[in-house]
Design a protein around this motif. Sequence first.
Motif, mmCIF file in Angstrom:
data_model
loop_
_atom_site.group_PDB
_atom_site.id
_atom_site.type_symbol
_atom_site.label_atom_id
_atom_site.label_comp_id
_atom_site.label_asym_id
_atom_site.label_seq_id
_atom_site.Cartn_x
_atom_site.Cartn_y
_atom_site.Cartn_z
ATOM 1 N N SER A 198 0.856 -1.195 0.000
ATOM 2 C CA SER A 198 0.000 0.000 0.000
ATOM 3 C C SER A 198 0.890 1.243 0.000
ATOM 4 N N GLY A 199 0.256 2.399 -0.223
ATOM 5 C CA GLY A 199 1.026 3.645 -0.254
ATOM 6 C C GLY A 199 1.791 3.896 1.038
ATOM 7 N N GLY A 200 1.125 3.687 2.176
ATOM 8 C CA GLY A 200 1.764 3.928 3.461
ATOM 9 C C GLY A 200 2.885 2.937 3.736
ATOM 10 N N GLU A 201 2.659 1.673 3.330
ATOM 11 C CA GLU A 201 3.709 0.660 3.516
ATOM 12 C C GLU A 201 4.943 1.011 2.672
ATOM 13 N N PRO A 223 7.272 13.190 3.719
ATOM 14 C CA PRO A 223 7.509 11.869 4.322
ATOM 15 C C PRO A 223 6.287 11.267 4.998
ATOM 16 N N THR A 224 5.276 12.101 5.292
ATOM 17 C CA THR A 224 4.090 11.570 5.963
ATOM 18 C C THR A 224 2.941 11.314 4.992
ATOM 19 N N VAL A 229 -2.369 8.582 11.098
ATOM 20 C CA VAL A 229 -1.886 9.589 12.034
ATOM 21 C C VAL A 229 -0.824 9.031 12.994
ATOM 22 N N ALA A 230 -0.984 7.782 13.405
ATOM 23 C CA ALA A 230 0.030 7.191 14.292
ATOM 24 C C ALA A 230 1.350 7.036 13.548
#
Length: 318
Positions: A198-201, A223-224, A229-230
């Motif tokens: 996924s994008g966050g991974e 970078p975020t 949020v965590a």
Amino acid sequence: MTQTSEHRPGTRTPVADAPLQGAASSGTGLAADRVRWSVGDRLILDDVDVTAPPGALTGLLGPNGTGKSSLLRLIAGVERPDGGRVALVPRHGGADSAGAGESAAADGAAGADGPSGVGEPEDLLTMRRRRRARTLAFVEQDAASELPVTVFDAVLLGRTPHRSVLAGPTEDDHTIARSALERAGAGDLAAREISTLSGGERQRVHMARALAQQPRVLLLDEPTNHLDVAAQLATMRLVGELAADGVTVLAALHDLSLAAATCDHVVVLAPEPAGHVVAAGPVEEVLVPEVIDPTYGVRTTVLRHPRTGRPVLTFDEQ
Ligand SMILES: Nc1ncnc2c1ncn2[C@@H]1O[C@H](COP(=O)(O)OP(=O)(O)OP(=O)(O)O)[C@@H](O)[C@H]1O
């Protein structure tokens, strides 16, 4: 600009993962002077000056299209500026320059791309590619990850600049890659195909690869992005820890409250005229309505975080 480390949230003590600290303790700042870049007849960056002090987290802010990514790409050597200079600036001339000189010698390039004297700034734009890759890591916004490789192998690629061209990864390289994955919160992804993430991974894996590079300077473009949020907080805590370890971090950010909560310094680029710096300095001085409102076209209210006392920004339309 001076370092204001007491403002950074989370732990400020050096982290325990010794293998990731490698090149990070040199205290090298970054100075972009009069950087100019055009595409065709369109001027994107007009003599931009940006300083990222050593061992600090500097937020690069500004509305969409003001040139944040372009500036990071120019500093990273992905694009060539039409004019200006980008230099590593030693905090303490002796120790830093000695380190840099050794690295240049290891490249067989002493005197070619190394500093000419003790404490001299070192030109990043003319630095040899391999040496630059040992010095600086860049996590691009939405970096493509379609290589048919596992996450672990992708992170291991971060070690490439640190070994001779024909040598394979060592046990140390594996240890550092594993540690980087853990530290980026992606340890459980090691065996996954990178293209399936996924994008966050992916964002965490790109951060892990940058950590495995053991850079002195870390450039981060949003970078975020994609992170919950965590994970945003964990990423900014990690970046703060790296800065505490001596890494100079320059991060393009959109979330002004996140910048206010985490950065030591901020630089704000403005849209008109093309990419120029409207303000730079400590968060408390720069993230104020007088700077933000005309730059972003909003009405800003600055509140205080009840626990940290740092600014929390809210916005209304003008
Ligand atoms: N290779 C390119 N060719 C043409 N225009 C470009 C190129 N790269 C950037 N630009 C333009 O330069 C300007 C600055 O882009 P850049 O991506 O650096 O801004 P940014 O501040 O990072 O934006 P955002 O906050 O939306 O990510 C934009 O108008 C963009 O369209």
